[in-house]
Design an enzyme around this catalytic site. Structure first.
Site, short mmCIF file in Angstrom:
data_model
loop_
_atom_site.label_atom_id
_atom_site.label_comp_id
_atom_site.label_asym_id
_atom_site.label_seq_id
_atom_site.Cartn_x
_atom_site.Cartn_y
_atom_site.Cartn_z
N ASP A 80 27.77 -52.08 13.74
CA ASP A 80 28.31 -51.08 12.83
C ASP A 80 28.93 -51.76 11.60
OD1 ASP A 80 29.09 -48.50 12.10
OD2 ASP A 80 30.92 -48.49 13.32
N HIS A 178 37.12 -41.97 7.69
CA HIS A 178 37.35 -42.76 8.90
C HIS A 178 38.77 -42.52 9.42
CE1 HIS A 178 34.08 -45.83 7.72
NE2 HIS A 178 33.68 -45.21 8.82
N HIS A 206 29.53 -40.63 9.48
CA HIS A 206 30.62 -41.46 10.02
C HIS A 206 31.90 -40.62 10.05
CE1 HIS A 206 28.92 -45.71 9.72
NE2 HIS A 206 27.91 -44.91 9.41
N ASN A 228 28.95 -41.18 14.21
CA ASN A 228 29.74 -42.34 14.65
C ASN A 228 31.12 -41.87 15.12
OD1 ASN A 228 27.61 -43.81 13.67
ND2 ASN A 228 28.89 -45.26 12.55
O1 G3H Z 1 31.72 -46.35 12.10
C1 G3H Z 1 32.47 -45.73 12.87
C2 G3H Z 1 33.04 -44.47 12.50
O2 G3H Z 1 32.62 -43.95 11.33
C3 G3H Z 1 34.03 -43.82 13.36
O3 G3H Z 1 34.92 -42.98 12.67
O4 G3H Z 1 37.02 -43.45 13.88
O5 G3H Z 1 36.77 -41.45 12.46
O6 G3H Z 1 35.54 -41.59 14.62
P1 G3H Z 1 36.13 -42.33 13.48
ZN ZN Z 2 32.02 -45.70 9.97
#
Ligand code: G3H
Ligand code: ZN
Length: 282
Positions: A80, A178, A206, A228
């Protein structure tokens, strides 16, 4: 069983559902994802961030690959958010199924050049690449992007980028962030529909933690094929582990690990239900 990420995403795109990509840092998280996927008869992706690799080394990738190989449902292993060619090379050497070449912090031309190089590197090993266009705000593992720098994906540019870069999946920014949403999430679904109209490869969203269920199902209906998920999983595990230590009369490590597995299974099961991937394991 271990399968290519591209196969998982193409099937999801054809069948109009999405595959969950869950960030794992520990054996407990890996067990939680595998057992939730098996119980739901769902495909899933185990993904690792470069920061987790710094600690776990390629042994963490080996753990994920072996867990995928021995699972009763199709799983792949993904690197990732990686902006280092060296780390991508190391992960590919270790047998990872796919990588995210993250040049989203760069201007368009440099993002494209970096992504193309990583596509060449990765394709020569028969693996696949996700890239990102636009820029997410919020933070993850110390990676912070100031809100003012955040920008949303432009549909015409996304079409051009997908064609010119040769990537297999494209992460888009439509207001997702995020980590924690500090205000109610506002996703630009009109923009997502316009992107889906122009881009012929699987789209990725994401920052799934904290998104309301209805937004997730709407994004699936509009063509998102990979979500994600990190924060919800991580916090569930950490909170459960801490509560166990508080309450247990005589704490045992294996008991704490099991408590964490059980706690992390829950958000994975719930997300699989929303993504529509339950029962798609065949
Ligand atoms: O790449 C990982 C993510 O985009 C996870 O995002 O922590 O908001 O679930 P999150
Ligand atoms: Zn991410």
């Amino acid at each position: 069983m271990l399968v290519p990420t591209e196969q998982l995403l193409q099937h999801a795109r054809q069948d109009r559902y999405a595959v969950g990509a869950f960030n794992v840092y520990t054996l407990e998280a890996v067990r939680a994802v595998v057992s939730a996927a098996e119980e739901s008869r769902s495909p899933a992706i185990l993904q690792v961030l470069p920061k987790a690799l710094e600690l776990g080394g390629t042994a963490l990738i080996a753990l994920c690959l072996e867990a995928a190989r021995t699972a009763g449902v199709p799983l792949s292993v993904h690197l990732d958010h990686c902006s280092s060619a060296d780390t991508i090379e190391t992960a590919l050497e270790a047998g990872i199924s796919s990588i995210m070449a993250d040049g989203s912090g760069l201007p368009y031309d440099r993002n494209l050049a970096f992504t193309r190089q990583m596509v060449d590197l990765t394709l020569s090993r028969g693996k696949s690449v996700e890239a990102e266009l636009g820029r997410l705000s919020g933070s993850e593992d110390g990676m912070t992007v100031a809100r003012r720098d955040a920008c949303l994906t432009d549909p015409a540019q996304a079409e051009m980028f997908a064609d010119q870069s040769g990537v297999h999946a494209l992460a888009v920014c439509i207001g997702n962030v995020h980590g924690t949403y500090h205000a109610p999430p506002q996703l630009d679904f009109k923009r997502l529909a316009a992107i889906a109209d122009r881009v012929r490869i699987p789209l990725v969203l994401h920052g799934t933690s904290g998104l309301p269920d209805a937004m997730i199902t709407r994004a699936v209906a509009l063509g998102v094929c990979k979500f994600n998920v990190n924060t919800e999983l991580r916090s569930a595990g950490m909170a459960a582990g801490a509560a166990y230590l508080e309450e247990a009369y005589k704490p045992e490590l294996v008991e704490r690990m099991q408590v964490e597995v059980n706690a992390m299974r829950q958000p994975v099961m719930a997300k699989i239900g929303l993504f529509g991937s339950a029962g798609k394991a065949s």
